[in-house]
Design an enzyme around this catalytic site. Sequence first.
Site: not given
Length: 192
Positions: A23-27
């Site tokens: 998913g989103c790399f920020w997570c």
Amino acid sequence: MSISTPLAAQPRPGHEFATLGGGCFWCLEAVYEDLDGVIDVESGYSGGHAANPTYRQICEGGSGHAEVVKIEFDASRISFREILEVFFTIHDPTTLNRQGNDVGDQYRSVIFVHSEAQRAVAEDVIREAQAHHDKEIVTLVVPLANYTRAEDYHQEYFRHNAAQGYCMFVVAPKVEKFRKTFAARRKKSAAR
């Protein structure tokens, strides 16, 4: 305030790299920055055909790249297996090319392995994780390919943007789940 510097092409002696897309790399970055034994985390793109892709190209789709985190970890303090156990707890490995409302192959569940030993561990962990899922795990296990570091503003994103809407409603719950599930594995400085 820390400043993110690009990870070296090779890990330091006694360290390894793990490169994961879920998913989103920020997570993923926000979780792994808090995990004991992790030395550094870098957001980036991997697995596609575009050379030096930009975030815009990734979001538009068609580059073939996944949003990933490249993790440098001290193998004497944490194993690749433990890195993956966290990975399978903080994202849904049963959804093809999506995590929640993030849809597209850039959000696929993927483990980019750096060695055959990592491949073997990843395949074992997936088999073990499958026992805890009703749906089939769709996580890919492939060699690291065409990795590019993401733009500077993506590095340590959650740390610097925790009040931003996406961070509050998507990243923060994953970080909280990690902190509850793996409380004993948090960095001592982060656990305060």
